[in-house]
Motif scaffolding. Structure first.
Motif, PDB file in Angstrom:
ATOM      1  N   LYS A  49      42.357  41.117  40.885  1.00 40.84           N
ATOM      2  CA  LYS A  49      43.341  42.195  40.910  1.00 40.84           C
ATOM      3  C   LYS A  49      43.306  43.003  42.207  1.00 40.84           C
ATOM      4  O   LYS A  49      44.276  43.682  42.535  1.00 40.84           O
ATOM      5  N   MET A 104      38.283  47.669  36.020  1.00 45.52           N
ATOM      6  CA  MET A 104      38.427  46.271  36.409  1.00 45.52           C
ATOM      7  C   MET A 104      39.901  45.857  36.490  1.00 45.52           C
ATOM      8  O   MET A 104      40.226  44.775  36.958  1.00 45.52           O
ATOM      9  N   ASP A 105      40.779  46.745  36.019  1.00 43.86           N
ATOM     10  CA  ASP A 105      42.205  46.499  36.123  1.00 43.86           C
ATOM     11  C   ASP A 105      42.632  46.491  37.596  1.00 43.86           C
ATOM     12  O   ASP A 105      43.647  45.907  37.958  1.00 43.86           O
ATOM     13  N   CYS A 106      41.886  47.172  38.444  1.00 45.43           N
ATOM     14  CA  CYS A 106      42.198  47.192  39.878  1.00 45.43           C
ATOM     15  C   CYS A 106      41.069  46.577  40.710  1.00 45.43           C
ATOM     16  O   CYS A 106      41.327  46.026  41.775  1.00 45.43           O
ATOM     17  N   GLN A 136      39.090  40.125  29.556  1.00 41.75           N
ATOM     18  CA  GLN A 136      38.860  40.343  30.988  1.00 41.75           C
ATOM     19  C   GLN A 136      37.767  39.419  31.505  1.00 41.75           C
ATOM     20  O   GLN A 136      37.306  39.577  32.640  1.00 41.75           O
ATOM     21  N   PRO A 172      47.405  44.043  31.542  1.00 42.91           N
ATOM     22  CA  PRO A 172      48.187  44.959  32.360  1.00 42.91           C
ATOM     23  C   PRO A 172      48.201  44.503  33.812  1.00 42.91           C
ATOM     24  O   PRO A 172      47.145  44.256  34.379  1.00 42.91           O
ATOM     25  N   SER A 209      48.750  44.991  37.809  1.00 48.49           N
ATOM     26  CA  SER A 209      48.584  46.136  38.701  1.00 48.49           C
ATOM     27  C   SER A 209      49.489  46.007  39.896  1.00 48.49           C
ATOM     28  O   SER A 209      49.592  44.954  40.451  1.00 48.49           O
ATOM     29  N   ILE A 242      34.587  39.266  30.781  1.00 46.76           N
ATOM     30  CA  ILE A 242      33.303  39.906  31.064  1.00 46.76           C
ATOM     31  C   ILE A 242      32.439  39.712  29.820  1.00 46.76           C
ATOM     32  O   ILE A 242      32.845  40.107  28.726  1.00 46.76           O
TER      33      ILE A 242
END
Lengths: 151, 206
Positions: free
Chosen positions: A92, A85-87, B188, B204, B206, B190
């Motif tokens: 994101k 989920m970081d990308c 996040q 973090p 991206s 979720i």
């Protein structure tokens, strides 16, 4: 006459007995994909290499979870953080040039729409897998859905 | 006249006589102290020292063992001090002095169980992120130099993001958090909220 009959019967009985036994107790040749490995041992896994990143792969039927077209080495999905989920999160994806997670992932099990993916979709690799050139373990005659074949 | 000549000579004599012994002693002592100091710096700069305490061995080390910097195709490794201790003498000394605070916390048992460690993890990670951000990820760049990255060899995603990121002045740690260890809880959005750990700076980028 009587003796000939008993002799004949005896011959028949004796002759067929071992035959019948062999029929009943012949070992069945059955082997699973595990081979001869006993249950308390594990088969050595083959060495698979993560393939090089590439463009998204064509799908074979419309409901298919798309294959992961990139390496996922070291991408942990833990209670603390979901690396995918970081990308792939909607917030994101643009920056990362990644496909946004599907809208179908936002629905919880009661059909309610959420603002982010539902926890039941948390473990991405349950459905999405990267590719390797592994040999198929069994043959199959799978064909792409007609609607997805080039016309 | 002769007295005028004598004055400097006697001074020289004094230095050459008694002084030289003291000087020699000071010189040797200096070498011993300096050598011992550097040896201590070196001994405490090895991986075995870093994972000598169970706090590190049972948490960060086990995670690091599954990562590229522990085991890889070529066998070239990055060990704990490669990423966590500056190579230059000044910054290294400063980091070592800061480490005495860590020894205090070792004595206090601040992180001596996995539970305590995980409770502190976000804070510890944020310190490292801040340090690396400030130095433009200096320790990463000791080994990786982006001027020499071959974008033709790199993966699609790597080469695209690197060219874009370096153009925007980003640094390694902006994108590569969690490269050697599991990340602390990061919000996040979720499911249930991870109360209290939403720090935006921890996300973090991206």
């Amino acid at each position: 006459m009587k003796t000939t009959l008993t002799l004949l019967l005896a011959c028949l009985f004796l002759g067929s007995a071992p035959l019948r036994a062999a029929e009943e107790f012949r070992p069945i040749k059955l082997q699973s994909l595990r081979g001869d490995t006993p249950v308390d041992k594990t088969n050595e896994a083959e060495m698979f290499k993560q393939e090089k990143d590439r463009a998204p792969l064509p799908r074979d039927f419309v409901q298919q979870p798309p294959l992961i077209p990139h390496s996922i080495r070291g991408y942990n999905i833990t209670a603390n953080f979901n690396k995918c989920m970081d990308c792939h999160a909607w917030s994101k994806a643009r920056q990362a040039n990644a496909t946004k997670v599907s809208l179908t992932h936002f629905k919880d099990r009661d059909g309610k729409e959420l603002a982010n993916i539902s926890p039941r979709r948390y473990f991405c690799t349950q459905c999405h897998v990267p590719q390797t050139d592994a040999k198929p373990l069994v043959g199959n005659t799978f064909e792409k859905a007609e609607t997805l074949k080039p016309q | 006249m002769s007295e005028q000549k004598d004055q400097p000579r006697s001074l020289w004599k004094r230095i050459a006589g008694g002084g030289s012994v003291a000087l020699a002693i000071a010189f040797v002592a200096g070498i011993v102290v300096w050598g011992g100091f550097n040896t201590a710096m070196e001994l405490s700069n090895r991986e075995e020292f870093c994972i000598g305490c169970h706090e590190m061995k049972e948490n960060v080390f086990v995670e690091y063992r599954n990562t590229i910097h522990y085991q890889n195709r070529t066998g070239v490794r990055a060990t704990c001090p490669d990423c966590h201790v500056p190579k230059e003498w000044g910054p290294k000394l400063i980091r070592k002095i800061q480490a005495s605070n860590e020894l205090l916390h070792k004595a206090l048992g601040s992180i001596d169980t996995p539970e305590k460690f995980n409770a502190k993890r976000l804070e510890l990670a944020q310190h490292e992120w801040a340090r690396m951000k400030k130095t433009d990820s200096h320790e990463c760049r000791n080994c990786h130099n982006y001027d020499y990255m071959d974008y033709g060899e790199q993966g699609r995603r790597s080469s695209a993001m690197h060219q874009k990121g370096f153009g925007e002045g980003k640094t390694c740690i902006d994108c590569h958090k969690g490269i050697a260890h599991s990340l602390p809880p990061i919000e996040q959005d979720i499911g249930a909220s991870k109360a209290g750990t939403a720090a935006e700076q921890a996300k973090p980028a991206s």
